[in-house]
Design a protein around this motif. Structure first.
Motif, mmCIF file in Angstrom:
data_model
loop_
_atom_site.group_PDB
_atom_site.id
_atom_site.type_symbol
_atom_site.label_atom_id
_atom_site.label_comp_id
_atom_site.label_asym_id
_atom_site.label_seq_id
_atom_site.Cartn_x
_atom_site.Cartn_y
_atom_site.Cartn_z
ATOM 1 N N GLY A 73 8.453 8.646 6.380
ATOM 2 C CA GLY A 73 9.233 9.808 5.979
ATOM 3 C C GLY A 73 8.710 10.399 4.679
ATOM 4 O O GLY A 73 7.852 9.819 4.004
ATOM 5 N N THR A 74 9.253 11.573 4.316
ATOM 6 C CA THR A 74 8.767 12.276 3.119
ATOM 7 C C THR A 74 9.833 12.426 2.040
ATOM 8 O O THR A 74 9.508 12.759 0.907
ATOM 9 C CB THR A 74 8.253 13.679 3.499
ATOM 10 O OG1 THR A 74 9.319 14.409 4.118
ATOM 11 C CG2 THR A 74 7.079 13.581 4.474
ATOM 12 N N LYS A 81 16.012 -2.038 11.396
ATOM 13 C CA LYS A 81 16.815 -2.091 10.175
ATOM 14 C C LYS A 81 16.024 -1.588 8.966
ATOM 15 O O LYS A 81 16.571 -0.905 8.089
ATOM 16 C CB LYS A 81 17.305 -3.512 9.930
ATOM 17 C CG LYS A 81 18.440 -3.940 10.842
ATOM 18 C CD LYS A 81 19.680 -3.082 10.625
ATOM 19 C CE LYS A 81 20.827 -3.500 11.516
ATOM 20 N NZ LYS A 81 22.007 -2.603 11.365
ATOM 21 N N LEU A 82 14.729 -1.917 8.895
ATOM 22 C CA LEU A 82 13.907 -1.414 7.796
ATOM 23 C C LEU A 82 13.823 0.109 7.837
ATOM 24 O O LEU A 82 13.906 0.786 6.804
ATOM 25 C CB LEU A 82 12.499 -2.022 7.863
ATOM 26 C CG LEU A 82 12.362 -3.502 7.496
ATOM 27 C CD1 LEU A 82 10.945 -3.991 7.782
ATOM 28 C CD2 LEU A 82 12.715 -3.732 6.034
ATOM 29 N N ASN A 83 13.667 0.647 9.036
ATOM 30 C CA ASN A 83 13.614 2.103 9.168
ATOM 31 C C ASN A 83 14.965 2.718 8.821
ATOM 32 O O ASN A 83 15.041 3.734 8.112
ATOM 33 C CB ASN A 83 13.215 2.475 10.592
ATOM 34 C CG ASN A 83 13.181 3.981 10.804
ATOM 35 O OD1 ASN A 83 12.397 4.686 10.184
ATOM 36 N ND2 ASN A 83 14.049 4.482 11.680
ATOM 37 N N GLU A 84 16.032 2.096 9.298
ATOM 38 C CA GLU A 84 17.382 2.614 9.048
ATOM 39 C C GLU A 84 17.721 2.606 7.559
ATOM 40 O O GLU A 84 18.314 3.553 7.036
ATOM 41 C CB GLU A 84 18.387 1.776 9.828
ATOM 42 C CG GLU A 84 19.820 2.225 9.731
ATOM 43 C CD GLU A 84 20.743 1.314 10.517
ATOM 44 O OE1 GLU A 84 21.494 0.545 9.900
ATOM 45 O OE2 GLU A 84 20.685 1.373 11.768
ATOM 46 N N LYS A 117 3.958 -1.550 4.782
ATOM 47 C CA LYS A 117 3.712 -1.062 3.434
ATOM 48 C C LYS A 117 2.235 -0.745 3.205
ATOM 49 O O LYS A 117 1.887 0.323 2.696
ATOM 50 C CB LYS A 117 4.189 -2.107 2.421
ATOM 51 C CG LYS A 117 4.335 -1.571 1.007
ATOM 52 C CD LYS A 117 5.455 -0.563 0.913
ATOM 53 C CE LYS A 117 5.616 0.004 -0.485
ATOM 54 N NZ LYS A 117 6.574 1.109 -0.523
ATOM 55 N N VAL A 118 1.354 -1.686 3.553
ATOM 56 C CA VAL A 118 -0.068 -1.509 3.222
ATOM 57 C C VAL A 118 -0.996 -1.633 4.421
ATOM 58 O O VAL A 118 -2.208 -1.485 4.281
ATOM 59 C CB VAL A 118 -0.505 -2.520 2.129
ATOM 60 C CG1 VAL A 118 0.247 -2.271 0.853
ATOM 61 C CG2 VAL A 118 -0.292 -3.960 2.586
ATOM 62 N N GLY A 119 -0.460 -1.950 5.606
ATOM 63 C CA GLY A 119 -1.300 -2.031 6.789
ATOM 64 C C GLY A 119 -2.041 -3.339 6.943
ATOM 65 O O GLY A 119 -2.947 -3.439 7.770
ATOM 66 N N LEU A 120 -1.681 -4.376 6.175
ATOM 67 C CA LEU A 120 -2.375 -5.653 6.229
ATOM 68 C C LEU A 120 -1.374 -6.789 6.349
ATOM 69 O O LEU A 120 -0.216 -6.672 5.944
ATOM 70 C CB LEU A 120 -3.228 -5.874 4.967
ATOM 71 C CG LEU A 120 -4.345 -4.874 4.695
ATOM 72 C CD1 LEU A 120 -4.945 -5.130 3.316
ATOM 73 C CD2 LEU A 120 -5.425 -4.976 5.764
ATOM 74 N N THR A 121 -1.820 -7.927 6.911
ATOM 75 C CA THR A 121 -1.024 -9.148 6.907
ATOM 76 C C THR A 121 -1.929 -10.315 6.501
ATOM 77 O O THR A 121 -3.147 -10.175 6.420
ATOM 78 C CB THR A 121 -0.428 -9.453 8.293
ATOM 79 O OG1 THR A 121 -1.486 -9.588 9.250
ATOM 80 C CG2 THR A 121 0.520 -8.362 8.740
ATOM 81 N N VAL A 122 -1.319 -11.451 6.258
ATOM 82 C CA VAL A 122 -2.044 -12.663 5.901
ATOM 83 C C VAL A 122 -1.790 -13.705 6.977
ATOM 84 O O VAL A 122 -0.640 -13.878 7.408
ATOM 85 C CB VAL A 122 -1.591 -13.200 4.525
ATOM 86 C CG1 VAL A 122 -2.321 -14.490 4.186
ATOM 87 C CG2 VAL A 122 -1.832 -12.157 3.444
ATOM 88 N N SER A 123 -2.820 -14.392 7.435
ATOM 89 C CA SER A 123 -2.666 -15.427 8.454
ATOM 90 C C SER A 123 -1.620 -16.450 8.027
ATOM 91 O O SER A 123 -1.632 -16.954 6.904
ATOM 92 C CB SER A 123 -4.006 -16.119 8.700
ATOM 93 O OG SER A 123 -3.841 -17.204 9.593
ATOM 94 N N LYS A 164 13.195 3.582 -0.811
ATOM 95 C CA LYS A 164 11.866 3.010 -0.576
ATOM 96 C C LYS A 164 11.409 3.374 0.829
ATOM 97 O O LYS A 164 12.071 3.073 1.812
ATOM 98 C CB LYS A 164 11.914 1.484 -0.732
ATOM 99 C CG LYS A 164 10.551 0.810 -0.525
ATOM 100 C CD LYS A 164 10.683 -0.699 -0.595
ATOM 101 C CE LYS A 164 10.987 -1.154 -2.008
ATOM 102 N NZ LYS A 164 9.853 -0.898 -2.922
ATOM 103 N N LYS A 165 10.280 4.050 0.916
ATOM 104 C CA LYS A 165 9.713 4.433 2.202
ATOM 105 C C LYS A 165 8.545 3.516 2.569
ATOM 106 O O LYS A 165 7.946 2.863 1.709
ATOM 107 C CB LYS A 165 9.224 5.885 2.157
ATOM 108 C CG LYS A 165 10.326 6.923 1.952
ATOM 109 C CD LYS A 165 11.165 7.098 3.201
ATOM 110 C CE LYS A 165 12.123 8.271 3.045
ATOM 111 N NZ LYS A 165 12.915 8.527 4.251
ATOM 112 N N TYR A 166 8.220 3.498 3.845
ATOM 113 C CA TYR A 166 7.104 2.705 4.343
ATOM 114 C C TYR A 166 6.069 3.646 4.944
ATOM 115 O O TYR A 166 6.383 4.438 5.844
ATOM 116 C CB TYR A 166 7.582 1.698 5.392
ATOM 117 C CG TYR A 166 8.647 0.765 4.863
ATOM 118 C CD1 TYR A 166 8.309 -0.381 4.166
ATOM 119 C CD2 TYR A 166 9.993 1.051 5.047
ATOM 120 C CE1 TYR A 166 9.284 -1.235 3.663
ATOM 121 C CE2 TYR A 166 10.978 0.209 4.551
ATOM 122 C CZ TYR A 166 10.612 -0.928 3.860
ATOM 123 O OH TYR A 166 11.581 -1.762 3.365
#
Length: 763
Positions: free
Chosen positions: A580-581, A500-503, A52-58, A592-594
């Protein structure tokens, strides 16, 4: 602000919380299972965030807190109380999921952007092999990075996690540590005070970030753009408790160096590009829009990101060369027993203190070679021998760099994606020199970059966990077994989750809407061998099997993957859920797209080099920045990280470093500090109340990331309603004064940190 660099101390200067002579339950089945399961859960949530945003949390601290809570709850029903070493094993096994998720989410979706499908075998192989390789490569460096550089490399999240574990230590663990906590004694009062600071900071960090992000109480970042004469310049900060805590723990020297790199990007490079490019009447490659129409973030994405990637690559390489003597010393020590018999090797291990026993280097080398062999022959990776050798070389390079950077600036600020970019830069350049171009080599290059990215990410996480274990007195070998198990289990589920998220977000657009005039000839249709059916929510409306055609031009309709009927007519354009667009299905349902911003960058690098379109000039500018800094006597790696990361991430770390500088400056004037050496003053600051509260801030902010992921990804209606309310009615969140008003709650937690860090005069 002058500040002395931390003094180095040998390993004999430190005693862990649990001594090496203690014999407590450690590598138990319940600790391993709990950590592994929590790692899978955190890995899934982290994968969502990175897409979603390109970040993660430890995940280390949240896993530790949850494991402690669950063990304590089980004790109420008659189970044995957990030891601090069991809790350490649980958090070690659980930390692997987040680092794997970042590596997979930052790289593998690029395969979609390059025109290929996400293949379950490829994704799972990359996750498993990259994760295990990064852990194994870190093991020989443990003494160099963790023990010998204990005073120099702080590992802020690892240190914070150790404080959380110690604050929650049970009676059995405290007895093994030799802590006398009789009710009413000074030791008991001090223990309660330290626990209150840790968990008080945890509560503040959790509440602050949850209210800010999930409930839209105030902006989670502030940003100010400048006009003439510094047009294009901007300064901003993510007003988060965890970055404030990280800056306090690592101290001002590294914090200011990182922020200086951000200042160079946002107050020099971006305004300079804006100044010289404003009069251009055509776009300046690699951007596709006019510079005069671009904002600071657009200029960063189009130009400065490549400069930062070059600086990180050069700074990392220089750092590795500088560290080679110490690394070789550690490796030679492990290799000393390599040729000995099994009995002699076991005897040598037995002679070591419990807290110094690693997995024998023989098995580490065998494991690494086995992984490289599997990578070479694995068909889904489209790998060759050269690619496997590049993985070995770049894997070791960036495992070392990642471990050191995690020690200097923490896991949350470690630019793993920058290391992946550097890997792709060199890999694709070598492929280009070999004359390798085309789709197959896109996949090979991406597989190299993905495995190295995951290996570097897991190497940093492993070093952070080993730092926690070093502080609390864990057995390194048991921790290494735990994170290997956790990484393997997480890798097995993250691949299917990614697919699954992509699908779930894939839209099958009727071809009549986007390419109505395109039709394949009988010859073209006969050449197609791949078939597919609709998947996801639209599968119920059409169960037919179609042939797959990958359109590479834009004549008659957009390029992409099409499903073709038996008569040659196009049935659907397949728009993926990731990058996707199309946001609406034919029945009107919103999707909802990522965006997968990191993966987009990876695809640009691969296509840019192999299609000979990469802006090498920008990359070399970054290399020269690192070289000039080294010539001036400044270690370039932390500065280069600041150039690559947004100033929003590095400035709050500098704020935390400033609070630490002010607190240490004030405390060093107290009578009890007068006779202490600089090294002893540094150690006292590392043990201070401010460090405890900062550790709590990190823990609370990290755990809040999970709540934020749930509200944004699952409770979407709640998240949308809160956003609408805040936009309309909350001046702290929206409106002309929101950036200034958001500094009020941030200023309160800064003031609290400084107030707690101030020590009293001891009589």
């Amino acid at each position: 602000m002058p500040y002395d660099s931390p003094a180095k101390a040998g390993p004999a200067a430190f005693k862990p919380y649990i001594p090496a002579s203690a014999n407590l339950p450690e590598f138990t089945l319940r600790a391993l299972i709990m950590g592994t399961v929590l790692g899978m859960v955190f890995g899934a949530s982290s994968l969502y965030l990175v897409l979603k945003v390109g970040l993660t949390v430890s995940a280390s601290i949240p896993v530790a807190v949850i494991a402690i809570t669950l063990f304590h709850t089980a004790r109420q029903f008659g189970a044995r109380e957990s030891t601090i070493l069991e809790n350490s094993i649980a958090q070690t096994a659980g930390s692997a999921g987040e680092s794997l998720a970042f590596g997979l989410g930052a790289t593998m979706p690029a395969i979609l952007i390059l025109g290929f499908d996400l293949d379950i075998a490829r994704v799972m192989l990359v996750g498993v092999l990259g994760g295990l390789l990064g852990i194994l490569m870190m093991i020989p460096m443990r003494r160099t990075m963790i023990v010998d550089a204990h005073r120099e490399l702080k590992y802020p999240e690892g240190t914070a996690c150790a404080e959380v574990l110690k604050a929650a230590a049970t009676e059995t663990s405290r007895a093994a540590a030799g802590e006398a906590r009789e009710e009413g004694s000074d030791a008991a009062r001090d223990a309660r005070r330290r626990a209150m600071l840790i968990f008080g900071g945890f509560g503040i960090g959790l509440l602050y970030k949850t209210l800010s992000v999930s409930f839209k109480g105030w902006r989670d970042y502030v940003n100010f753009e400048f006009g003439n004469p510094l047009r294009g310049g901007s300064a901003g900060a993510e007003v988060s408790p965890e970055l404030l805590g990280v800056g306090y723990i690592i101290g001002p020297r590294i914090a200011f160096t990182m922020a200086a790199g951000g200042v160079l990007s946002y107050l020099l490079l971006i305004p300079m590009i804006k100044f010289f490019g404003d009069l251009l009447t055509v776009p300046l490659a690699p951007a596709t829009t006019l510079i005069r129409d671009m904002g600071p973030d657009d200029i960063r994405d189009a130009y400065v990101l490549y400069i930062g990637a070059g600086a990180v690559a050069a700074g990392g390489l220089i750092s590795l060369v500088r560290s080679l003597p110490a690394i070789w010393k550690g490796l030679s020590g492990g290799l000393a027993g390599f040729g000995k018999g099994k009995g002699a090797a076991a005897a040598a291990q037995a002679e070591l203190p419990r807290t110094e026993r690693d997995i024998p280097l023989k098995w580490v080398l065998i494991g690494c070679l086995a992984i490289i062999a599997i990578i070479t022959v694995a068909t889904p990776l489209h790998m060759n021998l050269l690619g496997a050798l590049l993985i070995l070389v770049f894997g070791f390079l960036f495992a070392t760099v990642s471990s050191r950077l995690t020690g200097e600036i923490g896991s949350s600020s470690n630019p793993i994606s920058g290391m992946a970019v550097a890997t792709l830069l060199f890999t694709c350049l070598i492929f280009l020199l070999m004359g390798w171009a085309g789709g197959q080599y896109y996949v090979t290059a991406l597989s190299v970059g993905a495995i190295v990215c995951i290996a570097a990410s897991n190497s940093g996480t492993t070093s952070q966990d080993l730092k926690t274990g070093f502080l609390v007195g864990s057995t390194p070998r048991m921790q290494q077994y735990a994170i290997l198990c956790g990484a393997f289990a997480s890798a097995l589920i993250l691949g299917p989750i990614l697919l699954k998220l992509n699908e779930a977000g894939t839209v099958y657009v009727p071809a009549s809407q986007v390419a109505p005039t395109v039709r394949l000839s009988a010859q073209q249709l006969g050449a197609l061998t791949e078939t597919a059916q609709l998947a996801g929510p639209q599968a119920a409306s059409d169960a037919n099997t179609y042939k797959v055609w990958r359109k590479t031009d834009v004549e008659g309709g957009p390029a992409g993957k099409y499903l073709v009927a038996e008569d040659g007519s196009l049935a659907y354009l397949v728009d993926p859920g990731i990058n996707g667009t199309q946001h609406v299905r034919p029945d009107g349902t919103e999707v909802k797209k990522y965006d997968a911003p990191k993966a987009v960058l990876m695809s640009y690098i691969i296509k840019g080099i192999l299609d000979q379109e990469l802006p090498w000039t920008l990359v070399l500018f970054g290399v020269m920045i690192a070289v000039v800094l080294e010539m001036a006597g400044v270690h370039a790696l932390a500065f280069s990280v600041g150039v690559y990361l947004p100033l929003l991430a590095t400035l709050p770390i500098a704020v935390g470093g400033t609070v630490r500088w002010l607190a240490d400056r004030r405390n060093n004037k107290l009578p009890q500090y007068e006779k202490l050496s600089d090294e002893e003053r540094q150690a006292a600051g590392d043990r201070s109340s401010g460090t405890l509260l900062a550790s709590g801030y990190i823990a609370g902010g990290a755990l809040a990331g999970i709540i934020i992921a749930i509200t944004a990804g699952v409770l979407t209606n709640f998240d949308n309603s809160m956003a609408k309310w805040a936009e309309a009615s909350n001046p702290f969140f929206a409106g002309p004064s929101s950036h200034f008003l958001s500094l009020i709650p941030y200023g309160l937690i800064i003031a609290l940190l400084y107030w707690v860090a101030r020590e009293k005069v001891k009589k």
